[in-house]
Design a protein around this motif. Structure first.
Motif, short mmCIF file in Angstrom:
data_model
loop_
_atom_site.label_atom_id
_atom_site.label_comp_id
_atom_site.label_asym_id
_atom_site.label_seq_id
_atom_site.Cartn_x
_atom_site.Cartn_y
_atom_site.Cartn_z
N ASN A 1 0.65 -1.30 0.10
CA ASN A 1 -0.04 0.08 -0.09
C ASN A 1 0.73 1.28 -0.01
O ASN A 1 0.51 2.21 -0.54
N ARG B 1 -3.97 0.06 -4.49
CA ARG B 1 -4.17 0.11 -3.25
C ARG B 1 -5.56 -0.08 -2.79
O ARG B 1 -5.74 -0.87 -1.78
N THR C 1 -5.97 -3.42 -0.31
CA THR C 1 -6.87 -3.33 1.01
C THR C 1 -7.96 -3.94 1.02
O THR C 1 -8.21 -4.79 2.15
N SER D 1 -5.69 -7.33 2.60
CA SER D 1 -5.92 -7.03 4.19
C SER D 1 -7.00 -7.45 4.70
O SER D 1 -6.92 -8.02 5.85
N SER E 1 -11.26 0.28 1.94
CA SER E 1 -11.12 0.06 0.55
C SER E 1 -12.15 0.50 -0.38
O SER E 1 -11.79 1.09 -1.48
#
Length: 311
Positions: free
Chosen positions: A139, A148, A152, A156, A176
């Motif tokens: 990120n 990104r 995310t 993530s 996100s």
């Protein structure tokens, strides 16, 4: 592009060759969700060799060399994703690491972040905490880009789900979508694998998968409905299969699981996947059958047997 064609290209004008390689990569990306993954890798292998060899053999310098480095990183990142989808995780990590290193050297942070996401996805099932660390690095490198939003929402959120961290999943999903809302419409692209865009359909699917995994299937339902609506007429086989599998998992993860609905979704996905057999599909069929046994006592033996040869 095959090996013979690649050899011919090596005697072509550098600019023409670069344009030809870009066209080949673009064609591969367009067909990624519908082509057999073996054919995709066969197309990319000589392209990777060409994009790696040309800068060295022609002693390119300056912006021209950087353009070739970015192209090589893009080809290698695509190969990493294909290797992951094929279940060749060792190859996926090796290719992803090389793509990330070359992209960073060429100054392409978003592409480097996308490549690192592949490594994080491999690591996630065994070491979700390490996957989160990789996602954080990806990120930072990716900046304000579609990559990104992908890292995310897909990496993530999924890693927090493996850890059983409901709050972490919810925060990653919300973050996100906030990143996605800040992107230009042109950066959202079409559903399915891409290098420079990230579709709301993909993010909706990733959000639903993470929320289902962490045990809040009711929160996953709206995301699944959105993903299904966005890919319904897309023709993107791989994405449609992925959404159907996610719908099956969610049907089993509800407070009152519905094995019939789940089996219907899996059956539809397997029928569609027969045109594009892949290990990731067979793995999901097996995992969903195991979940069905645990949640309802039912199992999908026929579907597991039908896809066993895809491993």
């Amino acid at each position: 592009m095959n090996d013979r064609t690649a050899g011919t290209y090596l005697s072509t004008d550098t600019g023409e060759l670069h344009d030809a390689c870009i066209r080949t990569l673009a064609e591969t990306l367009i067909s990624y969700e519908t082509a057999n993954l073996t054919d995709t890798v066969s197309m990319l292998t000589p392209l990777e060799k060409t994009t790696r060899t040309v800068p060295r053999t022609r002693r390119l310098r300056g912006s021209v060399a950087l353009d070739w480095m970015r192209l090589h990183a893009a080809v290698t990142a695509t190969m990493a994703n294909a290797a992951y989808d094929q279940g060749c995780h060792g190859d996926a990590v090796s290719l992803a690491d090389r793509a990330a290193a070359v992209a960073r050297a060429a100054g392409d942070g978003p592409l480097a972040g996308s490549a690192l996401a592949v490594r994080a996805r491999v690591v996630r099932q065994h070491s979700p905490t390490v996957a989160l660390q990789i996602a954080g690095a990806a990120n930072r490198i990716a900046g304000a880009s579609p990559a990104r939003a992908m890292v995310t929402g897909k990496v993530s959120a999924g890693s927090y789900a493996v850890l059983g961290d409901i709050a972490g999943v919810r925060q990653a999903v919300a973050r996100s979508w906030k990143i996605m809302e800040q992107l230009e419409p042109s950066a959202q692209g079409r559903p399915g694998f891409a290098l420079t865009t990230y579709s709301p359909a993909d993010l909706a699917l990733a959000s639903a998968e993470a929320l289902t995994t962490v045990g809040v299937a009711d929160e996953a339902e709206p995301h699944l409905e959105r993903a299904a609506a966005l890919i319904a007429d897309s023709g993107q086989t791989g994405m449609i299969i992925a959404v159907q599998m996610a719908q099956a998992r969610t049907a089993l993860a509800r407070h009152r699981p519905d094995p019939d609905e789940a089996e219907q979704h899996v059956s539809s996905a397997v029928a569609l996947a027969a045109q594009r057999p892949a290990q990731w599909v067979a793995r999901l069929v097996r995992d969903i059958s195991t979940l069905a046994i645990r949640r309802t006592g039912h199992q999908f033996d026929g579907l597991v047997a039908a896809t066993a040869g895809w491993f």
